[in-house]
Design a protein around this motif. Structure first.
Motif, PDB file in Angstrom:
ATOM      1  N   TYR A  98       0.865  -1.481  -0.008  1.00 51.61           N
ATOM      2  CA  TYR A  98       0.050  -0.124   0.036  1.00 51.61           C
ATOM      3  C   TYR A  98       0.915   1.195   0.257  1.00 51.61           C
ATOM      4  O   TYR A  98       0.848   2.096   0.997  1.00 51.61           O
ATOM      5  N   LYS A  99       1.799   1.406  -1.063  1.00 49.17           N
ATOM      6  CA  LYS A  99       2.605   2.194  -1.303  1.00 49.17           C
ATOM      7  C   LYS A  99       1.986   3.846  -0.988  1.00 49.17           C
ATOM      8  O   LYS A  99       0.640   3.978  -1.839  1.00 49.17           O
ATOM      9  N   ASP A 100       2.431   4.554  -0.379  1.00 49.65           N
ATOM     10  CA  ASP A 100       1.877   6.110  -0.150  1.00 49.65           C
ATOM     11  C   ASP A 100       0.717   6.446   0.590  1.00 49.65           C
ATOM     12  O   ASP A 100       0.305   7.362   0.810  1.00 49.65           O
ATOM     13  N   VAL A 101       0.229   5.087   1.238  1.00 51.88           N
ATOM     14  CA  VAL A 101      -0.683   5.021   2.063  1.00 51.88           C
ATOM     15  C   VAL A 101      -0.489   4.385   3.285  1.00 51.88           C
ATOM     16  O   VAL A 101      -0.707   5.055   4.597  1.00 51.88           O
ATOM     17  N   LEU A 102      -0.099   3.377   3.503  1.00 53.54           N
ATOM     18  CA  LEU A 102       0.469   2.533   4.903  1.00 53.54           C
ATOM     19  C   LEU A 102       1.720   2.130   4.829  1.00 53.54           C
ATOM     20  O   LEU A 102       2.274   1.817   5.872  1.00 53.54           O
ATOM     21  N   ALA A 125       6.655  -7.399  17.103  1.00 51.33           N
ATOM     22  CA  ALA A 125       6.503  -6.946  15.564  1.00 51.33           C
ATOM     23  C   ALA A 125       5.831  -7.660  14.637  1.00 51.33           C
ATOM     24  O   ALA A 125       6.169  -8.835  14.284  1.00 51.33           O
ATOM     25  N   MET A 126       4.784  -6.998  14.020  1.00 52.67           N
ATOM     26  CA  MET A 126       4.111  -7.800  12.778  1.00 52.67           C
ATOM     27  C   MET A 126       4.429  -7.029  11.662  1.00 52.67           C
ATOM     28  O   MET A 126       4.503  -5.874  11.489  1.00 52.67           O
ATOM     29  N   VAL A 127       4.179  -7.886  10.240  1.00 54.51           N
ATOM     30  CA  VAL A 127       4.342  -7.301   9.076  1.00 54.51           C
ATOM     31  C   VAL A 127       3.652  -8.086   8.199  1.00 54.51           C
ATOM     32  O   VAL A 127       3.300  -9.142   8.083  1.00 54.51           O
ATOM     33  N   HIS A 128       2.951  -6.973   7.305  1.00 54.26           N
ATOM     34  CA  HIS A 128       2.281  -7.420   6.169  1.00 54.26           C
ATOM     35  C   HIS A 128       3.433  -7.543   5.086  1.00 54.26           C
ATOM     36  O   HIS A 128       3.879  -6.279   4.563  1.00 54.26           O
ATOM     37  N   ALA A 129       3.855  -8.486   4.573  1.00 56.37           N
ATOM     38  CA  ALA A 129       5.043  -8.697   3.785  1.00 56.37           C
ATOM     39  C   ALA A 129       4.429  -8.773   2.227  1.00 56.37           C
ATOM     40  O   ALA A 129       4.347  -9.796   1.930  1.00 56.37           O
ATOM     41  N   GLU A 130       4.687  -7.616   1.474  1.00 57.19           N
ATOM     42  CA  GLU A 130       4.741  -7.595   0.066  1.00 57.19           C
ATOM     43  C   GLU A 130       5.247  -6.366  -0.475  1.00 57.19           C
ATOM     44  O   GLU A 130       5.713  -5.599   0.313  1.00 57.19           O
ATOM     45  N   ASN A 131       6.322  -6.687  -1.541  1.00 52.79           N
ATOM     46  CA  ASN A 131       7.082  -5.601  -2.008  1.00 52.79           C
ATOM     47  C   ASN A 131       6.287  -4.212  -2.722  1.00 52.79           C
ATOM     48  O   ASN A 131       5.697  -4.591  -3.789  1.00 52.79           O
ATOM     49  N   GLY A 132       5.819  -3.362  -1.784  1.00 50.97           N
ATOM     50  CA  GLY A 132       5.067  -2.363  -2.413  1.00 50.97           C
ATOM     51  C   GLY A 132       5.617  -1.477  -3.466  1.00 50.97           C
ATOM     52  O   GLY A 132       4.601  -1.211  -4.373  1.00 50.97           O
ATOM     53  N   LYS A 177       4.126  -3.202 -11.059  1.00 52.31           N
ATOM     54  CA  LYS A 177       3.637  -4.497 -11.786  1.00 52.31           C
ATOM     55  C   LYS A 177       1.962  -3.930 -12.137  1.00 52.31           C
ATOM     56  O   LYS A 177       1.438  -4.232 -13.147  1.00 52.31           O
ATOM     57  N   THR A 178       1.440  -3.350 -11.155  1.00 56.65           N
ATOM     58  CA  THR A 178       0.089  -2.614 -11.370  1.00 56.65           C
ATOM     59  C   THR A 178       0.091  -1.696 -12.579  1.00 56.65           C
ATOM     60  O   THR A 178      -0.752  -1.823 -13.587  1.00 56.65           O
ATOM     61  N   ASP A 179       0.977  -0.826 -12.688  1.00 54.53           N
ATOM     62  CA  ASP A 179       1.018   0.073 -13.946  1.00 54.53           C
ATOM     63  C   ASP A 179       1.099  -0.906 -15.240  1.00 54.53           C
ATOM     64  O   ASP A 179       0.399  -0.676 -16.075  1.00 54.53           O
ATOM     65  N   GLU A 180       1.946  -1.743 -15.324  1.00 57.21           N
ATOM     66  CA  GLU A 180       2.085  -2.937 -16.341  1.00 57.21           C
ATOM     67  C   GLU A 180       0.731  -3.579 -16.657  1.00 57.21           C
ATOM     68  O   GLU A 180       0.343  -3.622 -17.905  1.00 57.21           O
ATOM     69  N   ILE A 181      -0.118  -4.058 -15.714  1.00 55.04           N
ATOM     70  CA  ILE A 181      -1.163  -4.769 -15.925  1.00 55.04           C
ATOM     71  C   ILE A 181      -2.234  -3.537 -16.659  1.00 55.04           C
ATOM     72  O   ILE A 181      -2.915  -3.997 -17.485  1.00 55.04           O
ATOM     73  N   VAL A 182      -2.260  -2.480 -15.959  1.00 52.31           N
ATOM     74  CA  VAL A 182      -3.311  -1.779 -16.569  1.00 52.31           C
ATOM     75  C   VAL A 182      -2.880  -1.317 -17.888  1.00 52.31           C
ATOM     76  O   VAL A 182      -3.841  -1.094 -18.786  1.00 52.31           O
ATOM     77  N   SER A 219      -0.671  -8.491 -10.487  1.00 56.68           N
ATOM     78  CA  SER A 219       0.075  -7.241  -9.837  1.00 56.68           C
ATOM     79  C   SER A 219       0.665  -7.676  -8.757  1.00 56.68           C
ATOM     80  O   SER A 219       1.660  -6.871  -8.176  1.00 56.68           O
ATOM     81  N   ARG A 220       0.495  -8.639  -8.228  1.00 52.49           N
ATOM     82  CA  ARG A 220       1.203  -9.255  -6.819  1.00 52.49           C
ATOM     83  C   ARG A 220       1.484 -10.414  -6.876  1.00 52.49           C
ATOM     84  O   ARG A 220       1.254 -11.382  -5.989  1.00 52.49           O
ATOM     85  N   PRO A 221       2.404 -10.909  -7.953  1.00 50.98           N
ATOM     86  CA  PRO A 221       2.928 -12.244  -7.904  1.00 50.98           C
ATOM     87  C   PRO A 221       3.524 -12.968  -6.685  1.00 50.98           C
ATOM     88  O   PRO A 221       3.985 -12.073  -5.767  1.00 50.98           O
ATOM     89  N   GLU A 222       3.596 -14.265  -6.383  1.00 52.38           N
ATOM     90  CA  GLU A 222       3.930 -14.828  -5.384  1.00 52.38           C
ATOM     91  C   GLU A 222       5.466 -14.461  -4.849  1.00 52.38           C
ATOM     92  O   GLU A 222       5.731 -14.383  -3.694  1.00 52.38           O
ATOM     93  N   GLU A 223       6.287 -14.088  -5.754  1.00 54.73           N
ATOM     94  CA  GLU A 223       7.577 -13.637  -5.480  1.00 54.73           C
ATOM     95  C   GLU A 223       7.891 -12.335  -4.779  1.00 54.73           C
ATOM     96  O   GLU A 223       8.575 -12.049  -3.707  1.00 54.73           O
ATOM     97  N   VAL A 224       6.884 -11.511  -4.815  1.00 53.03           N
ATOM     98  CA  VAL A 224       6.839 -10.384  -4.300  1.00 53.03           C
ATOM     99  C   VAL A 224       6.678 -10.469  -2.513  1.00 53.03           C
ATOM    100  O   VAL A 224       6.999  -9.518  -1.574  1.00 53.03           O
TER     101      VAL A 224
END
Length: 574
Positions: free
Chosen positions: A167-171, A192-199, A205-210, A223-228
């Motif tokens: 959630y880049k630029d938001v959270l 410490a808890m983490v929502h783990a994705e490469n924002g 990727k989102t820009d590419e898909i759109v 836009s959120r492949p497993e690797e991220v």
């Protein structure tokens, strides 16, 4: 007057008779007596005061009430608000055998964590039907945030803080900010808890898909492949390890992220992995359904994975303690709310149900399938959560002195999950049509029977806020002993007394003298290295030159050499 007293006694005194008690470490046949919300006796041939209500548990398991470690009730998110508020959400939880939830306070960027906490308490206290606690998200970083974290730990009963790598630029926090947050958690002995994705990569990727013209729910997955998820999980664990802080990975959704958690634990890192009901019970193939509503109903982050073997794989790791405990990430939205993204997957509110069905889904996929035994089921649905968040043995155990949060579980009963019969406030269920063995037949919350053969009996506001102290032994037992072992210690040396060049006035560094460099000495020979003491060339030198010359061009040619015993032995001719 007498009748009123008996009614009160029947509510505060309960005898559960003839069942099998199942804790995380053992099971045994026993009766359980409850009074004033506390388990008073466990055993056989109990002496019970008059006026107790007797519940027949023959053929059933007596287990601790479930603890859902991850919910978002009444969450304002993506322009709307989750429809499961603290009343409907906790009502659904009790219907499925969960007697405590741990929800998230979610401050906006720049908002005080303490003020956000008070706001969430105001929403919850008047509505909750079961006991609850709070984690707190850290969506921005400053000295004020660090102060608020300390206040929440020492005065408000919060012992866990979640950061977002998505959630880049938001959270989302950057790595340096996360590291500072982890250090503060360590100082406070919080988790410490983490929502783990490469924002950052998700944004690209989102820009590419759109740009490729894909706007449906499948775009969310693409836009959120497993690797991220796996990369961010590894990075979060590394950052936490550098600060010697325990790490809790929320909603583990993929095989590769689960493998990262399992590998870190094998390396001795203090890490906990939390798969959720969704990742254990269904897959991401639904994103490609022709029905838009069906596909959008499964949108959450990280997304469900299309690999159909993922749920079984995660269940195997959960059964074997490579993953430790379970939540749901319950955050529900109705069709008209999901429709905010009908033309653009980026606007679909993220979230699914799970708090009512978690226990049955895990029993079906874990115990009924033979992957785990009932004791392990109790561990992953209740006891481990109580230990991690430091409310054990008040919660998570059937024992004298524990809270009377008890479920009579019928392992032979079945139920079919459906949005038509569930107690959520939403119109969709991601487990629609799943037949589950294992059903909560009687649920006791805080000593009150809230579910029995007559149905669900809940009252808003009957739940209590449970304070979670810091420094849980289950989490920090090893961490405390490592502090001294990893403390940086410098090397004691004699002071350097040699020359130091003067570069204050921009003086250039002296050029190296070629003849003093053994690698590049002045040597008119073809090769740069000097010959060996025996006069031979170094074998590391190549005989190749771009001009075609070889080192032995001027050497006389040798005649052939006869070898009587060549390597490998001489051959014989018949």
């Amino acid at each position: 007057m007498e009748e009123a007293t008996n009614t009160e006694s029947a509510q505060s005194r309960i005898l559960i008779k003839g069942g099998k008690v199942v804790n995380d470490d053992q099971s045994f046949f026993a009766d359980v007596y409850v009074e004033d919300g506390i388990i008073k006796q466990v055993g056989t041939n109990l002496v019970i005061p008059g006026g107790a209500r007797t519940i027949d548990a023959k053929g059933k398991l007596i287990i601790p009430g479930g603890i859902d470690t991850h919910t978002h009730m009444q969450l304002p998110f993506m322009g709307t608000v989750a429809v499961d508020d603290f009343y409907h959400g906790t009502k659904a939880a009790l219907a499925g055998g969960t007697t405590m939830i741990i929800d998230f306070v979610m401050p906006k960027k720049g908002e005080s964590l303490v003020e956000a906490y008070e706001k969430w308490r105001g929403w919850a206290d008047e509505k909750v039907c079961c006991d609850y606690s709070f984690h707190c998200a850290v969506s921005w970083w400053s000295d004020k945030v660090a102060e608020d974290m300390e206040t929440l730990c020492k005065e408000k009963g919060v012992n866990s803080f979640k950061v977002f790598m998505a959630y880049k630029d938001v959270l989302m926090l950057e790595d340096a900010e996360m590291y500072q947050c982890f250090k503060k958690c360590k100082e406070l002995r919080a988790i410490a808890m983490v929502h783990a994705e490469n924002g950052h990569l998700i944004a690209e990727k989102t820009d590419e898909i759109v740009g490729a013209g894909i706007m449906g729910p499948e775009g969310h997955l693409m836009s959120r492949p497993e690797e991220v998820e796996a990369e961010a999980t590894n990075r979060a664990i590394m950052l936490a390890n550098q600060s010697n802080c325990p790490m809790y990975i929320v909603h583990v959704m993929s095989k590769s992220a689960a493998d990262v958690v399992a590998r870190a634990r094998k390396q001795g890192k203090v890490v906990f992995g939390e798969p959720i009901a969704a990742s254990l019970g269904t897959t991401g193939i639904h994103y490609f359904d022709r029905c838009w509503r069906h596909a959008a109903g499964h949108v959450l982050s990280p997304p469900l994975r299309p690999d159909t073997t993922t749920p079984e794989y995660l269940m195997d790791l959960l059964a074997n303690n490579d993953l430790q405990l379970t939540g749901t990430d319950n955050c529900t939205f109705n069709a008209d709310q999901k429709a905010l993204g009908k033309d653009d997957f980026r606007r679909i509110p993220n979230g699914v149900n799970g708090v009512e069905d978690r226990m049955s889904v895990i029993w079906e996929k874990g115990v009924a399938s033979g992957k785990m035994d009932p004791c392990r089921f109790v561990a992953v649905t209740s006891t481990t959560a109580a230990k991690v968040f430091n409310v054990y043995p008040k919660k998570g155990r059937i024992a004298v002195g524990s809270d009377a949060d008890i479920v009579l579980w019928d392992a032979s009963a079945t139920r079919t999950i459906s949005s038509k019969t569930h107690h959520h406030n939403c119109d969709f269920n991601i487990f629609e049509g799943m037949v589950c063995h294992g059903v909560a037949k009687v649920v006791i919350s805080g000593g009150r029977v809230v579910l029995d053969e007559d149905g669900l009996h809940v009252t808003q506001g009957n739940g209590r806020f449970v304070s979670n102290p810091c420094n849980a032994e289950f989490v920090y037992g090893r961490i405390n002993n490592r502090d001294e072992l990893i403390k940086p210690v410098g090397v004691q040396r004699e002071p350097y007394e040699g020359k130091v060049i003067d570069i204050a006035n921009g003086a250039p560094a002296p050029e190296p003298v070629r003849s003093q460099n053994i690698i590049t000495n002045d040597n008119t020979d073809f090769h740069s290295r000097p010959k060996t003491a025996g006069g031979a060339r170094h074998l590391q030198d190549s005989t190749f030159a771009f001009d075609g010359h070889q080192i032995d061009d001027r050497s006389p040619r040798k005649s052939g050499t006869k070898v009587s015993q060549p390597p490998g032995g001489k051959s014989s001719i018949w």
